[in-house]
Design an enzyme around this catalytic site. Structure first.
Site, PDB file in Angstrom:
ATOM      1  N   TYR A 143       0.858  -1.192   0.000  1.00  6.47           N
ATOM      2  CA  TYR A 143       0.000   0.000   0.000  1.00  6.47           C
ATOM      3  C   TYR A 143       0.882   1.226   0.000  1.00  6.47           C
ATOM      4  CZ  TYR A 143      -3.417   3.471   1.649  1.00  6.47           C
ATOM      5  OH  TYR A 143      -4.219   4.583   1.779  1.00  6.47           O
ATOM      6  N   LYS A 174       4.360   8.889   8.895  1.00  6.47           N
ATOM      7  CA  LYS A 174       4.064   8.285  10.197  1.00  6.47           C
ATOM      8  C   LYS A 174       5.038   8.720  11.300  1.00  6.47           C
ATOM      9  CE  LYS A 174       1.014   4.967   8.232  1.00  6.47           C
ATOM     10  NZ  LYS A 174       1.022   4.141   7.055  1.00  6.47           N
ATOM     11  N   ASP A 219       9.356   2.619  -0.170  1.00  8.55           N
ATOM     12  CA  ASP A 219       8.314   3.300   0.591  1.00  8.55           C
ATOM     13  C   ASP A 219       8.479   2.884   2.051  1.00  8.55           C
ATOM     14  OD1 ASP A 219       6.132   4.327   1.816  1.00  8.55           O
ATOM     15  OD2 ASP A 219       4.646   3.461   0.458  1.00  8.55           O
TER      16      ASP A 219
HETATM   17  C1  LIG Z   1       0.391   4.657   5.688  1.00 11.97           C
HETATM   18  C2  LIG Z   1       1.178   4.425   4.466  1.00 11.97           C
HETATM   19  C3  LIG Z   1       1.130   5.296   3.367  1.00 11.97           C
HETATM   20  C4  LIG Z   1       0.156   6.444   3.290  1.00 11.97           C
HETATM   21  O1  LIG Z   1       0.402   7.398   4.254  1.00 11.97           O
HETATM   22  P1  LIG Z   1      -0.797   8.415   4.678  1.00 11.97           P
HETATM   23  O2  LIG Z   1      -0.142   9.352   5.603  1.00 11.97           O
HETATM   24  O3  LIG Z   1      -1.857   7.558   5.281  1.00 11.97           O
HETATM   25  O4  LIG Z   1      -1.255   9.067   3.430  1.00 11.97           O
HETATM   26  C5  LIG Z   1       1.972   5.060   2.303  1.00 11.97           C
HETATM   27  N1  LIG Z   1       2.821   4.017   2.312  1.00 11.97           N
HETATM   28  C6  LIG Z   1       2.895   3.160   3.341  1.00 11.97           C
HETATM   29  C7  LIG Z   1       3.885   2.049   3.303  1.00 11.97           C
HETATM   30  C8  LIG Z   1       2.063   3.320   4.436  1.00 11.97           C
HETATM   31  O5  LIG Z   1       2.124   2.441   5.441  1.00 11.97           O
END
Ligand SMILES: *Cc1c(COP(=O)(O)O)cnc(C)c1O
Length: 422
Positions: free
Chosen positions: A142, A265, A237
């Site tokens: 994701y 995060k 990511d």
């Molecule tokens: C949470 C997440 C996102 C998206 O971040 P948001 O701040 O919710 O837009 C993208 N990549 C990864 C791996 C994530 O865990």
């Protein structure tokens, strides 16, 4: 009527599904969500006064637990000086220097207000830099909810079926090649078929949005090599893993240098923050220096920078990662004993403070194997844990998070609850 139930009813009238992000709705669990009014350390308190030991950790950011004093104070102090200026501010420079120091692959970095913006911008940058259109992502990874990336995505989108979202034009989705994670041949074939057309691979190096699983030995190194060979960029990511699994994320654990990295995060300390960065020659393609447009009214917001910097400083000061590893190991030990004695099929995946309990007998190495988890056992486990005051994510396809605020007693209480939850 319990206050949470009443709030949920009111919410459903004015907010789609009663929530501002879909996993919060507990829909697959078929129970109304509880509304949290306060959280301190590892503990949440809901509107009805019930307390929970929390393993959701606001989905990753709360690595020091909730409302850590150093972060709250930093935000309060920053707030007194102004909330947003629309000009450069000193805290942004401190934040960029801190990120570049901790994550060696990042020579330059740009802040955003969410992980979604960070990944979306990194993809645009990869396309702009290479002049190519196609991208590769992996099933179950994701990367936020932008159009190009909402194809075979994990997290909330997983319980949606495919295509992941209405409103993503087929022509846009067609440029996103989705391959199984951990399958080197699939990547080789894609580069053969679309020679010279692939701008980048974006990958969660340790996928945490379809449960949590790990790369086979050599897999991430393979991705580094094949992208370099074909002139494509490698984007890690690390929105979830960055600063959580080590000061320099998964790339630090493996000694791999991706071209670009996305963060979020943990670097926001609970405020809305994302970032993307990497090789200076690539990053310099962004406006105002280069032709790739990217912007944000609140990007680098002083409160968000203050929160993030305070959190990062504290993590380094207390060497949080060794503490998190020891708490994680304690949880893993206990879970293994209990599940073994319960004679239930299970797979427990963990690295440091990230973990996932799958109810399946077969190893979990990709989305397909993750989806073999038994949902009925999961649902029973989730509800019984919740009734005993333990909050784990309301979906089998989410990662659990431990914070430095969890105590050994919290872990032991969780294990005790688990032994009554199966
Ligand atoms: C949470 C997440 C996102 C998206 O971040 P948001 O701040 O919710 O837009 C993208 N990549 C990864 C791996 C994530 O865990």
């Amino acid at each position: 009527m319990p206050i949470s139930e009443d709030l949920y009813k009111r919410a459903c009238r004015v907010i789609p599904g009663g929530v501002n992000s879909p996993v919060r709705a507990f829909r697959r669990i078929e129970r109304a969500p509880f509304f949290v009014t306060e959280a301190h350390g590892a503990h949440l308190k809901d509107a009805d006064g019930r307390e929970y030991i929390d393993y959701v950790g606001t989905w990753g950011p709360a690595i020091l637990g909730h409302a850590p004093e150093c972060v709250v104070q930093a935000v309060q102090q920053a707030a007194q000086k102004g909330l947003s200026f629309g000009t450069p501010t000193p805290a942004e420079v401190d934040m960029a220097e801190t990120i570049c120091r901790l994550v060696p692959s990042i020579q330059k970095v740009r802040m955003t207000s969410s992980g979604t913006e960070a990944t979306m911008s990194a993809i645009r940058l990869a396309r702009g830099f290479t002049g190519r259109s196609r991208i590769i992502k992996f099933a179950g990874c994701y990367h936020g909810h932008s159009d190009s990336l909402l194809v075979a995505a994990g997290s909330g989108a997983l319980t949606h079926g495919e295509p992941d979202s209405a409103g993503v034009p087929r022509d846009v989705a067609a440029l996103t090649l989705v391959l199984p994670y951990n399958d080197e041949n699939a990547v080789r074939q894609a580069f053969k078929k679309y020679r010279g057309e692939i701008a980048c691979i974006i990958v969660e190096p340790y996928p945490g949005n379809a449960g949590f699983f790990l790369p086979r030995p050599g897999y991430l190194e393979f991705l580094r090599d094949i992208t370099a060979q074909h002139g494509a960029l490698l984007i890690f990511d690390e929105v979830m893993t960055g600063f959580r699994l080590s000061p320099s994320g998964v790339q630090g654990l493996h000694g791999i240098t991706p071209d670009l990295t996305t963060l979020g995060k943990v670097i926001g300390g609970g405020l809305p923050v994302g970032a993307f960065g990497g090789r200076a020659d690539i990053m310099d393609c962004i406006s105002p220096l280069g032709p790739v447009y990217q912007a944000g009214t609140l990007s680098g917001n002083p409160l968000a920078m203050a929160a993030g910097l305070a959190q990062l400083r504290e993590l380094e000061r207390i060497d949080a990662w060794s503490r998190l590893e020891s708490l994680g190991a304690r949880l893993e030990d206990g879970v293994s004993k209990i599940l073994h004695d319960a004679h239930l099929p299970y797979v427990f995946k963990r690295c440091g403070s990230m973990f996932c309990l799958f109810f399946t007998a077969d190893d979990v190495v990709d989305l397909q194997s993750a989806q073999k988890t038994d949902f009925n056992i999961f649902r029973r486990y989730f509800l019984r844990m919740l009734d005993q005051g333990i909050f784990v994510a309301p979906s089998p396809f989410e990662t659990g998070f431990i914070s430095t605020a969890h105590s050994e007693a919290d872990i032991d209480a969780t294990l005790h609850a688990l032994s009554h939850a199966l």
